[in-house]
Design a protein around this motif. Structure first.
Motif, PDB file in Angstrom:
ATOM      1  N   THR A   1      37.415  56.924 -12.449  1.00  0.00           N
ATOM      2  CA  THR A   1      36.637  56.876 -11.215  1.00  0.00           C
ATOM      3  C   THR A   1      35.230  57.403 -11.476  1.00  0.00           C
ATOM      4  OG1 THR A   1      37.460  59.070 -10.590  1.00  0.00           O
ATOM      5  CG2 THR A   1      38.652  57.151  -9.737  1.00  0.00           C
ATOM      6  N   VAL A   2      34.242  56.736 -10.862  1.00  0.00           N
ATOM      7  CA  VAL A   2      32.840  57.070 -11.089  1.00  0.00           C
ATOM      8  C   VAL A   2      32.190  57.462  -9.767  1.00  0.00           C
ATOM      9  CG1 VAL A   2      30.620  56.247 -11.946  1.00  0.00           C
ATOM     10  CG2 VAL A   2      32.732  55.393 -12.975  1.00  0.00           C
ATOM     11  N   SER A   3      31.390  58.522  -9.788  1.00  0.00           N
ATOM     12  CA  SER A   3      30.595  58.893  -8.622  1.00  0.00           C
ATOM     13  C   SER A   3      29.156  59.087  -9.065  1.00  0.00           C
ATOM     14  CB  SER A   3      31.118  60.175  -7.980  1.00  0.00           C
ATOM     15  OG  SER A   3      30.376  60.487  -6.815  1.00  0.00           O
ATOM     16  N   SER A   4      28.230  58.432  -8.349  1.00  0.00           N
ATOM     17  CA  SER A   4      26.813  58.535  -8.674  1.00  0.00           C
ATOM     18  C   SER A   4      26.109  59.388  -7.635  1.00  0.00           C
ATOM     19  CB  SER A   4      26.178  57.135  -8.720  1.00  0.00           C
ATOM     20  OG  SER A   4      24.781  57.230  -8.874  1.00  0.00           O
TER      21      SER A   4
ATOM     22  N   ALA B   1      26.555  54.102 -13.867  1.00  0.00           N
ATOM     23  CA  ALA B   1      27.281  54.188 -12.602  1.00  0.00           C
ATOM     24  C   ALA B   1      27.790  52.840 -12.112  1.00  0.00           C
ATOM     25  CB  ALA B   1      26.389  54.809 -11.533  1.00  0.00           C
TER      26      ALA B   1
ATOM     27  N   ILE C   1      27.777  61.061 -12.406  1.00  0.00           N
ATOM     28  CA  ILE C   1      26.420  60.688 -12.799  1.00  0.00           C
ATOM     29  C   ILE C   1      25.444  61.387 -11.854  1.00  0.00           C
ATOM     30  CG2 ILE C   1      24.845  58.777 -13.250  1.00  0.00           C
ATOM     31  CD1 ILE C   1      27.431  58.620 -14.872  1.00  0.00           C
TER      32      ILE C   1
ATOM     33  N   VAL D   1      33.602  55.964 -21.406  1.00  0.00           N
ATOM     34  CA  VAL D   1      32.448  55.094 -21.183  1.00  0.00           C
ATOM     35  C   VAL D   1      31.897  54.679 -22.541  1.00  0.00           C
ATOM     36  CG1 VAL D   1      30.140  54.844 -20.190  1.00  0.00           C
ATOM     37  CG2 VAL D   1      31.832  56.283 -19.041  1.00  0.00           C
TER      38      VAL D   1
ATOM     39  N   ALA E   1      39.341  59.142 -18.902  1.00  0.00           N
ATOM     40  CA  ALA E   1      37.978  58.696 -18.654  1.00  0.00           C
ATOM     41  C   ALA E   1      37.307  58.296 -19.964  1.00  0.00           C
ATOM     42  CB  ALA E   1      37.187  59.801 -17.971  1.00  0.00           C
TER      43      ALA E   1
ATOM     44  N   ILE F   1      34.188  60.589 -13.754  1.00  0.00           N
ATOM     45  CA  ILE F   1      32.887  60.393 -14.390  1.00  0.00           C
ATOM     46  C   ILE F   1      31.810  60.668 -13.341  1.00  0.00           C
ATOM     47  CG2 ILE F   1      31.370  58.770 -15.585  1.00  0.00           C
ATOM     48  CD1 ILE F   1      33.990  57.167 -16.246  1.00  0.00           C
TER      49      ILE F   1
ATOM     50  N   PRO G   1      35.342  62.955  -8.884  1.00  0.00           N
ATOM     51  CA  PRO G   1      35.418  61.807  -9.795  1.00  0.00           C
ATOM     52  C   PRO G   1      35.733  62.246 -11.219  1.00  0.00           C
ATOM     53  CG  PRO G   1      33.150  62.434  -9.508  1.00  0.00           C
ATOM     54  CD  PRO G   1      33.958  63.337  -8.606  1.00  0.00           C
TER      55      PRO G   1
ATOM     56  N   ARG H   1      33.901  50.941 -18.847  1.00  0.00           N
ATOM     57  CA  ARG H   1      34.155  52.169 -18.089  1.00  0.00           C
ATOM     58  C   ARG H   1      35.631  52.262 -17.761  1.00  0.00           C
ATOM     59  NH1 ARG H   1      30.728  49.452 -15.149  1.00  0.00           N
ATOM     60  NH2 ARG H   1      28.478  49.834 -15.339  1.00  0.00           N
TER      61      ARG H   1
END
Length: 248
Positions: free
Chosen positions: A93-96, A78, A174, A4, A2, A172, A170, A90
């Motif tokens: 995997t990203v979850s907001s 995000a 947020i 960013v 990961a 990452i 995830p 990025r």
């Protein structure tokens, strides 16, 4: 792995027909950043020249007054917003979790909403179906899951959205404020689930006005003022700078 990175990122919102004094006053009260006016248009510079790098193990607290740009930065991290100036990189995997109820269909059943919410967060339909039974059990909503969610109480809606939103793990994560899950009878298992959820993320970005939560969960912090990061460092140092800024 990961990762960013934000490179010289700026983000502005144009508002047309914005010459009226009442509109300008409303914008100043509700939105951070800086304003410029040209040909009947107000330009809100929500973020200015943001440079930031996050790597595995980072737990970043976003600190600032209301309207400082925290929510805008969360949405940019995000991938909800893409900046017109600068670059966002990025990996992972990203979850907001800025709005756990986003996308719920009030006419659909609880089960249908669980599946659609999981897909919205990045699962395939196959994976969402595979995890459905575990999520249904966690909600403790039983036969209500076959009913349209417009019939649910607020507490039931929170249970449903919370269970579906925290099923995915995830890389990452947020978050805007720490999530809660409503009624007391559900609180203990929800507390354990959210702790596991946060700890499993490789990178966490959390905005909150609760300094105790930020101190407990984060190891770095950024202070935002008028859309700019004015200090980046330890949580304790940034909180102190924030407190000093409130006395100026």
């Amino acid at each position: 792995m990961a990762y960013v990175e934000l490179k010289s990122v700026s983000l502005s919102y144009p508002i047309y027909e914005g010459s009226a004094r009442s509109l300008k006053s409303a914008v100043l009260r509700g939105v951070g950043g800086r304003l410029s006016q040209e040909a009947g248009r107000i330009e809100i510079q929500a973020l200015r020249d943001i440079n930031l790098t996050l790597t595995p193990g980072d737990r970043l607290a976003l600190i600032g007054h209301n309207g400082a740009g925290k929510s805008t930065l969360l949405k940019l991290l995000a991938g909800i917003y893409e900046p017109p100036v600068g670059q966002v990189i990025r990996r992972g995997t990203v979850s907001s979790m800025t709005d756990i109820g986003l996308g719920l269909d009030m006419e659909a059943t609880g089960t249908e909403n669980i599946v659609s919410r999981c897909v919205f967060l990045g699962m395939t339909y196959v994976e969402a179906r595979r995890r459905l039974a575990a999520i249904q059990e966690f909600t403790e909503l039983g036969a209500y899951l076959d009913m349209p969610i417009r019939t649910y109480s607020t507490g039931m809606l929170v249970r449903l959205a919370f269970a579906a939103s925290t099923e995915m793990r995830p890389e990452i994560l947020i978050m805007d404020e720490m999530m809660s899950a409503g009624d007391m009878s559900f609180a203990e298992q929800a507390r354990k689930r959210i702790l596991d959820y946060v700890q499993s993320a490789s990178i966490l970005v959390l905005a909150s006005h609760d300094m105790n939560i930020l101190t407990s969960f984060c190891n770095r912090a950024a202070l935002l003022e008028a859309g700019t990061i004015t200090k980046l460092g330890s949580v304790e140092d940034v909180i102190e700078a924030y407190k000093n800024s409130r006395t100026r």
